[in-house]
Design an enzyme around this catalytic site. Structure first.
Site, PDB file in Angstrom:
ATOM      1  N   LYS A   1       0.985  -1.185   0.029  1.00  0.00           N
ATOM      2  CA  LYS A   1       0.018   0.000   0.061  1.00  0.00           C
ATOM      3  C   LYS A   1       0.882   1.158  -0.054  1.00  0.00           C
ATOM      4  CE  LYS A   1      -2.116  -1.073   3.879  1.00  0.00           C
ATOM      5  NZ  LYS A   1      -1.326  -2.231   4.284  1.00  0.00           N
TER       6      LYS A   1
ATOM      7  N   ARG B   1     -10.026   1.282   8.485  1.00  0.00           N
ATOM      8  CA  ARG B   1      -9.643  -0.289   8.521  1.00  0.00           C
ATOM      9  C   ARG B   1     -10.769  -0.919   9.420  1.00  0.00           C
ATOM     10  NH1 ARG B   1      -3.565   0.843   8.542  1.00  0.00           N
ATOM     11  NH2 ARG B   1      -2.572  -1.376   9.105  1.00  0.00           N
TER      12      ARG B   1
ATOM     13  N   ARG C   1      11.855  -5.394   4.602  1.00  0.00           N
ATOM     14  CA  ARG C   1      11.381  -3.708   4.379  1.00  0.00           C
ATOM     15  C   ARG C   1      12.398  -3.177   5.259  1.00  0.00           C
ATOM     16  NH1 ARG C   1       5.605  -1.851   5.318  1.00  0.00           N
ATOM     17  NH2 ARG C   1       5.809  -3.098   7.329  1.00  0.00           N
TER      18      ARG C   1
ATOM     19  N   ARG D   1      11.087  -1.247  11.110  1.00  0.00           N
ATOM     20  CA  ARG D   1      10.063  -1.018  11.890  1.00  0.00           C
ATOM     21  C   ARG D   1       9.911  -1.983  13.077  1.00  0.00           C
ATOM     22  NH1 ARG D   1       5.053   0.046   7.877  1.00  0.00           N
ATOM     23  NH2 ARG D   1       3.945  -0.878   9.748  1.00  0.00           N
TER      24      ARG D   1
ATOM     25  N   ARG E   1      -0.711  -8.610  13.676  1.00  0.00           N
ATOM     26  CA  ARG E   1      -1.172  -7.645  12.352  1.00  0.00           C
ATOM     27  C   ARG E   1      -2.004  -8.291  11.374  1.00  0.00           C
ATOM     28  NH1 ARG E   1       4.106  -5.067  10.749  1.00  0.00           N
ATOM     29  NH2 ARG E   1       3.132  -4.149   9.247  1.00  0.00           N
TER      30      ARG E   1
HETATM   31  P1  AP5 Z   1       4.754  -1.648   1.805  1.00  0.00           P
HETATM   32  O1  AP5 Z   1       4.427  -0.735   0.593  1.00  0.00           O
HETATM   33  O2  AP5 Z   1       5.660  -0.832   2.744  1.00  0.00           O
HETATM   34  O3  AP5 Z   1       3.484  -2.261   2.349  1.00  0.00           O
HETATM   35  P2  AP5 Z   1       2.111  -1.714   3.183  1.00  0.00           P
HETATM   36  O4  AP5 Z   1       1.072  -2.519   2.691  1.00  0.00           O
HETATM   37  O5  AP5 Z   1       2.376  -0.288   3.180  1.00  0.00           O
HETATM   38  O6  AP5 Z   1       2.554  -2.555   4.648  1.00  0.00           O
HETATM   39  P3  AP5 Z   1       2.360  -1.808   5.949  1.00  0.00           P
HETATM   40  O7  AP5 Z   1       3.175  -2.828   6.891  1.00  0.00           O
HETATM   41  O8  AP5 Z   1       2.801  -0.488   6.091  1.00  0.00           O
HETATM   42  O9  AP5 Z   1       1.140  -1.922   6.196  1.00  0.00           O
HETATM   43  P4  AP5 Z   1       0.370  -1.865   7.653  1.00  0.00           P
HETATM   44  O10 AP5 Z   1      -1.189  -2.074   7.080  1.00  0.00           O
HETATM   45  O11 AP5 Z   1       0.566  -3.163   8.547  1.00  0.00           O
HETATM   46  O12 AP5 Z   1       0.949  -0.939   8.521  1.00  0.00           O
HETATM   47  P5  AP5 Z   1       0.680   0.630   8.677  1.00  0.00           P
HETATM   48  O13 AP5 Z   1       2.096   1.413   8.751  1.00  0.00           O
HETATM   49  O14 AP5 Z   1      -0.604   1.034   7.903  1.00  0.00           O
HETATM   50  O15 AP5 Z   1       5.585  -2.833   1.114  1.00  0.00           O
HETATM   51  C1  AP5 Z   1       6.134  -3.755   2.085  1.00  0.00           C
HETATM   52  C2  AP5 Z   1       7.693  -4.213   1.592  1.00  0.00           C
HETATM   53  O16 AP5 Z   1       7.380  -4.866   0.319  1.00  0.00           O
HETATM   54  C3  AP5 Z   1       8.572  -2.899   1.440  1.00  0.00           C
HETATM   55  O17 AP5 Z   1       9.936  -3.305   1.808  1.00  0.00           O
HETATM   56  C4  AP5 Z   1       8.200  -2.762  -0.301  1.00  0.00           C
HETATM   57  O18 AP5 Z   1       9.667  -2.315  -0.844  1.00  0.00           O
HETATM   58  C5  AP5 Z   1       8.175  -4.259  -0.694  1.00  0.00           C
HETATM   59  N1  AP5 Z   1       7.552  -4.227  -1.838  1.00  0.00           N
HETATM   60  C6  AP5 Z   1       6.079  -3.678  -2.111  1.00  0.00           C
HETATM   61  N2  AP5 Z   1       5.505  -3.991  -3.303  1.00  0.00           N
HETATM   62  C7  AP5 Z   1       6.354  -4.817  -3.771  1.00  0.00           C
HETATM   63  C8  AP5 Z   1       6.246  -5.478  -4.966  1.00  0.00           C
HETATM   64  N3  AP5 Z   1       5.423  -5.418  -5.900  1.00  0.00           N
HETATM   65  N4  AP5 Z   1       7.349  -6.466  -5.185  1.00  0.00           N
HETATM   66  C9  AP5 Z   1       8.106  -6.644  -4.528  1.00  0.00           C
HETATM   67  N5  AP5 Z   1       8.473  -5.782  -3.365  1.00  0.00           N
HETATM   68  C10 AP5 Z   1       7.615  -5.059  -2.968  1.00  0.00           C
HETATM   69  O19 AP5 Z   1      -0.026   0.650  10.190  1.00  0.00           O
HETATM   70  C11 AP5 Z   1       0.846   0.402  11.203  1.00  0.00           C
HETATM   71  C12 AP5 Z   1       0.113   0.660  12.468  1.00  0.00           C
HETATM   72  O20 AP5 Z   1      -0.501   1.662  12.748  1.00  0.00           O
HETATM   73  C13 AP5 Z   1      -1.042  -0.567  12.568  1.00  0.00           C
HETATM   74  O21 AP5 Z   1      -0.832  -1.821  12.885  1.00  0.00           O
HETATM   75  C14 AP5 Z   1      -1.859   0.089  13.696  1.00  0.00           C
HETATM   76  O22 AP5 Z   1      -1.489  -0.143  14.903  1.00  0.00           O
HETATM   77  C15 AP5 Z   1      -1.659   1.715  13.329  1.00  0.00           C
HETATM   78  N6  AP5 Z   1      -2.644   2.256  12.398  1.00  0.00           N
HETATM   79  C16 AP5 Z   1      -2.342   2.581  11.099  1.00  0.00           C
HETATM   80  N7  AP5 Z   1      -3.298   3.056  10.468  1.00  0.00           N
HETATM   81  C17 AP5 Z   1      -4.562   2.656  11.432  1.00  0.00           C
HETATM   82  C18 AP5 Z   1      -5.934   2.849  11.269  1.00  0.00           C
HETATM   83  N8  AP5 Z   1      -6.732   3.414  10.218  1.00  0.00           N
HETATM   84  N9  AP5 Z   1      -6.676   2.555  12.315  1.00  0.00           N
HETATM   85  C19 AP5 Z   1      -6.208   1.859  13.395  1.00  0.00           C
HETATM   86  N10 AP5 Z   1      -4.773   1.782  13.768  1.00  0.00           N
HETATM   87  C20 AP5 Z   1      -4.046   2.205  12.627  1.00  0.00           C
HETATM   88 MG    MG Z   2       2.626   1.117   4.723  1.00  0.00          MG
END
Ligand code: AP5
Ligand code: MG
Length: 215
Positions: free
Chosen positions: A11, A86, A125, A157, A168
């Site tokens: 994402k 979410r 990552r 992270r 998660r």
């Molecule tokens: P990346 O693009 O970083 O993936 P992502 O989907 O953004 O993964 P996240 O771990 O950030 O998602 P998340 O939903 O768990 O965390 P968030 O920060 O939102 O890609 C991952 C890796 O793969 C990277 O190294 C990238 O380079 C590689 N990659 C990507 N695409 C690729 C491809 N096509 N081929 C090869 N490699 C590739 O949330 C974190 C925490 O915040 C949550 O757990 C929660 O506690 C809190 N939080 C955030 N939003 C909310 C909400 N709305 N409500 C409640 N709590 C929330």
């Molecule tokens: Mg992300």
């Protein structure tokens, strides 16, 4: 538009690229929370304990955060929401805030990939404080451990440890997956295969958006 999908599916990677190519704002709630933690604000302190165990930060906190962010952006540009909503409660609150501005969620892109791939992506990552995300297996920086754009050291992270990743993934299944049906019923969901190269996924995402989401 909303980017929906499991932890590690891409994402953030896609949101950043799409934002730059369409000149839309990319709003990642995970990045907003991590910035608040770095700055040591009240929000950051409150969010830490939820994030470190892989739980969701409570809805009322997240809804307020996104409402403020959208208000600051104004209503001229398209917005890519990454990681929000979410929960069904967050989705309903988003609909309410957009409706008051005469706007709506035009498209929800659901990025899909299997768990084995997600775990490999997450383990490789490395993140820059600038928001740019690298991967030691798939998308490494030019110089090991350093952001190409800002020269800052890349971090692993804290919530990317195996135990927290399992938590998660479970939270995603239980609490976030019901949004798939929610958006399917509204006719805005597009399924996108997240198991391709970064460029392939971007092409598919743009095609999914083409019809309805360009302003
Ligand atoms: P990346 O693009 O970083 O993936 P992502 O989907 O953004 O993964 P996240 O771990 O950030 O998602 P998340 O939903 O768990 O965390 P968030 O920060 O939102 O890609 C991952 C890796 O793969 C990277 O190294 C990238 O380079 C590689 N990659 C990507 N695409 C690729 C491809 N096509 N081929 C090869 N490699 C590739 O949330 C974190 C925490 O915040 C949550 O757990 C929660 O506690 C809190 N939080 C955030 N939003 C909310 C909400 N709305 N409500 C409640 N709590 C929330
Ligand atoms: Mg992300």
């Amino acid at each position: 538009m909303v980017l929906l999908g499991s932890p590690g599916v891409g994402k953030g990677t896609q949101g950043m690229r799409l934002g730059a190519s369409l000149d839309w704002a990319h709003v990642s709630t995970g990045d907003l929370l991590r910035a608040a933690r770095r700055e040591g604000t009240e929000l950051g302190v409150r969010a830490k304990r939820f994030m470190d165990r892989g739980d969701l930060v409570p809805d009322e906190v997240m809804i307020g955060l996104v409402r403020d962010r959208l208000a600051a952006l104004g209503s001229k540009r398209g917005v890519i929401l990454d990681g929000f909503p979410r929960t069904v409660g967050q989705a309903e609150a988003l609909e309410g805030m957009l409706e008051r501005e005469g706007r709506s969620v035009a498209r929800v892109a659901l990025l899909e990939a299997d768990d084995q791939l997600l775990v490999r992506r997450i383990s490789g990552r490395r993140s820059s404080p600038s928001g740019r995300v690298y991967n030691i297996h798939y998308d490494p920086p030019r110089r090991e451990g350093v952001c190409d754009d800002t020269g800052e050291p890349l971090i692993h992270r804290p919530d990317d440890s195996p135990g927290t990743v399992r938590a998660r993934l479970a939270v995603y299944r239980e609490t976030t997956e019901p949004l798939i049906g929610h958006y399917e019923r509204r006719g805005v969901l597009a399924r996108v295969n997240g198991d391709g190269t970064i460029d392939e996924v971007q092409t598919e995402l743009l095609a999914a958006l083409e019809a309805e989401a360009r302003p």
